[in-house]
Design a protein around this motif. Sequence first.
Motif, PDB file in Angstrom:
ATOM      1  N   LEU A  96       0.830  -1.190   0.000  1.00  0.00           N
ATOM      2  CA  LEU A  96       0.000   0.000   0.000  1.00  0.00           C
ATOM      3  C   LEU A  96       0.877   1.257   0.000  1.00  0.00           C
ATOM      4  CD1 LEU A  96      -2.962   0.905   0.165  1.00  0.00           C
ATOM      5  CD2 LEU A  96      -2.783   0.800   2.636  1.00  0.00           C
ATOM      6  N   PHE A  97       0.502   2.241  -0.784  1.00  0.00           N
ATOM      7  CA  PHE A  97       1.149   3.564  -0.924  1.00  0.00           C
ATOM      8  C   PHE A  97       2.423   3.547  -1.783  1.00  0.00           C
ATOM      9  CE2 PHE A  97      -0.422   4.338   3.703  1.00  0.00           C
ATOM     10  CZ  PHE A  97      -1.719   4.473   3.259  1.00  0.00           C
ATOM     11  N   ARG A 145       4.610   5.611   5.996  1.00  0.00           N
ATOM     12  CA  ARG A 145       4.238   4.534   6.922  1.00  0.00           C
ATOM     13  C   ARG A 145       4.853   4.722   8.298  1.00  0.00           C
ATOM     14  NH1 ARG A 145       6.279   1.804   2.604  1.00  0.00           N
ATOM     15  NH2 ARG A 145       4.722   1.483   1.000  1.00  0.00           N
ATOM     16  N   GLU A 146       5.594   5.825   8.469  1.00  0.00           N
ATOM     17  CA  GLU A 146       6.341   5.947   9.714  1.00  0.00           C
ATOM     18  C   GLU A 146       5.693   6.838  10.766  1.00  0.00           C
ATOM     19  OE1 GLU A 146      10.263   6.731   8.279  1.00  0.00           O
ATOM     20  OE2 GLU A 146      10.625   4.611   7.870  1.00  0.00           O
ATOM     21  N   SER A 147       4.547   7.420  10.455  1.00  0.00           N
ATOM     22  CA  SER A 147       3.812   8.113  11.504  1.00  0.00           C
ATOM     23  C   SER A 147       2.329   7.867  11.316  1.00  0.00           C
ATOM     24  CB  SER A 147       4.112   9.615  11.497  1.00  0.00           C
ATOM     25  OG  SER A 147       3.138  10.313  10.744  1.00  0.00           O
ATOM     26  N   LEU A 148       1.637   7.831  12.437  1.00  0.00           N
ATOM     27  CA  LEU A 148       0.212   7.530  12.404  1.00  0.00           C
ATOM     28  C   LEU A 148      -0.554   8.576  11.592  1.00  0.00           C
ATOM     29  CD1 LEU A 148      -1.330   5.234  13.606  1.00  0.00           C
ATOM     30  CD2 LEU A 148      -1.790   6.624  15.615  1.00  0.00           C
ATOM     31  N   ILE A 171       0.015   7.983   7.886  1.00  0.00           N
ATOM     32  CA  ILE A 171      -0.754   6.808   7.458  1.00  0.00           C
ATOM     33  C   ILE A 171      -2.222   7.193   7.298  1.00  0.00           C
ATOM     34  CG2 ILE A 171      -1.609   4.527   8.170  1.00  0.00           C
ATOM     35  CD1 ILE A 171       1.065   4.007   9.499  1.00  0.00           C
ATOM     36  N   SER A 184      -4.135   7.164   3.792  1.00  0.00           N
ATOM     37  CA  SER A 184      -5.277   6.254   3.648  1.00  0.00           C
ATOM     38  C   SER A 184      -6.486   7.018   3.136  1.00  0.00           C
ATOM     39  CB  SER A 184      -5.651   5.624   4.991  1.00  0.00           C
ATOM     40  OG  SER A 184      -4.570   4.917   5.519  1.00  0.00           O
ATOM     41  N   SER A 228      -6.023   7.905  -0.522  1.00  0.00           N
ATOM     42  CA  SER A 228      -6.165   6.683  -1.322  1.00  0.00           C
ATOM     43  C   SER A 228      -7.624   6.309  -1.471  1.00  0.00           C
ATOM     44  CB  SER A 228      -5.442   5.518  -0.659  1.00  0.00           C
ATOM     45  OG  SER A 228      -4.080   5.782  -0.574  1.00  0.00           O
ATOM     46  N   ALA A 288     -11.762   5.800   6.242  1.00  0.00           N
ATOM     47  CA  ALA A 288     -10.520   6.276   6.873  1.00  0.00           C
ATOM     48  C   ALA A 288     -10.815   7.466   7.773  1.00  0.00           C
ATOM     49  CB  ALA A 288      -9.499   6.655   5.815  1.00  0.00           C
ATOM     50  N   LEU A 322     -10.405   7.272  11.828  1.00  0.00           N
ATOM     51  CA  LEU A 322      -9.303   8.011  12.427  1.00  0.00           C
ATOM     52  C   LEU A 322      -9.748   9.192  13.255  1.00  0.00           C
ATOM     53  CD1 LEU A 322      -7.222   7.242   9.426  1.00  0.00           C
ATOM     54  CD2 LEU A 322      -6.539   6.744  11.764  1.00  0.00           C
TER      55      LEU A 322
END
Lengths: 200, 254
Positions: B56-57, B87-90, B93, B97, B100, B244, B248
């Motif tokens: 993903l991404f 992908r390294e921070s919420l 992401i 998302s 996307s 999403a 979130l």
Amino acid sequence: MVYYYPESMENLIQQLTRLPGIGPKTAQRLAFHLLSTNEVDAFGLAQAIATVRKKVKRCAVCANLTDEEICPVCRDNNRDRQLLCVVEQPKDVLMMEKTREYRGLYHVLHGAISPMEGVGPNQLTVGLLLERLKQGEITEVVMVTNPNVEGEATALYLASQIKPMGIKVTRIAHGVPVGGDLEYADEATLAKAYAGRNEL
Amino acid sequence: MTGSRLQVLEGLVIRSREYGEADRIIIVFTKERGRVSAIAKGVRKGKSSLSGATQLFSYSRLAFAFGRGSLATVTQGETINSHRGLRESLGRIAYASYISELLDYSLPENKPQESLFILGASVFAVLEVIPEEDMEILARFFELRLLAILGYKPQLDFCSVCGRGVMGGSFVLSPYRGGIVCTGCSGSAPDELLSPGAILSMKKLLEIDLRQLFNFKPGSEIKREMEQATEGYLRYYLEKSTKAKQTLREYINI
């Protein structure tokens, strides 16, 4: 009149079709096999399904699958009770056990946070985990979630909840698989493998 | 494989779902063919060379075999940009998302959408590097530009019913009218109100160059008004609300 299978047979085929990956033809073949195989095997299967549905539940402490109220791992006093591995699925516990490296406890989330599929922390066993950590026995939590977007999101979210409790949070390393080939490792994996390099 | 056609395409992986034992079903937004759904077999086994390229991404170059069915098969692939930072921070992401999901809902299958592709690819690239506090304005920029490209650009110059000018009071954004409507003509609940400042900010987002975007810093009240307005507008035209955003909102402020 057109011939159909007997009703009970038709019912069995219907039930089998509901299983994942099984279409009508496979279901038919399985049904015939169950009829022609010896009775002990056929009833054994039926019995096994009934038993597993009745007996297996989630452990009250770690949410792993168990026959008892509290699973054998959680009761085992020879384990390191300060160390906790957080995994997505019960099968991941098995994989960690196979390493024979890890001797701590587990927590099974039964899924991962997936914003796009609409799965948030409330659909997982996050509440149970946080309650358990509040008791103060555990000093390190290792995130053993999958190295994909959902697994990362889950690890990052849990870290943001657990760190303020003063508990150390770690993540398993990412790297090149044993027996693999560097040529096929993608840039993200290789970069992480490099960042986590060890001295020889 | 008889009757299948092989095509190498570059694109963004905007959806990735586990399938069966080790497969993955992905939706790729490509420049040449728009939205392509495909199955990547065996990618969840550690040694598959496709596992990175179908994440993903990721922005990847993939070889698709198009058969008779709607699902193509990915046969080869390499990552061009894994967008690792996403992908390294919420927060990243979450926004990736969301973007996307909006792309997924607004793309028809196998039809090129070049301007949308350029928008999507550039927003992804920017999202990876900007400070987290700028992510919100980027999302608003993306929403409005997406609407404009799809042909649903809101009319923001005057009331769509009576023609009253923007400076003449409070407005709401009405998807049904395709633009702003003054409170006299709509009679809407006050929490959906758009101030003249929010309307001007939305007009600006529809014109501004992405490189200049982060010099533009509207206040938090204006950002909140814009978010509410675009959310309803998107829901009306895409006929869906994004999961999403719902998921979130529960635990981080998107």
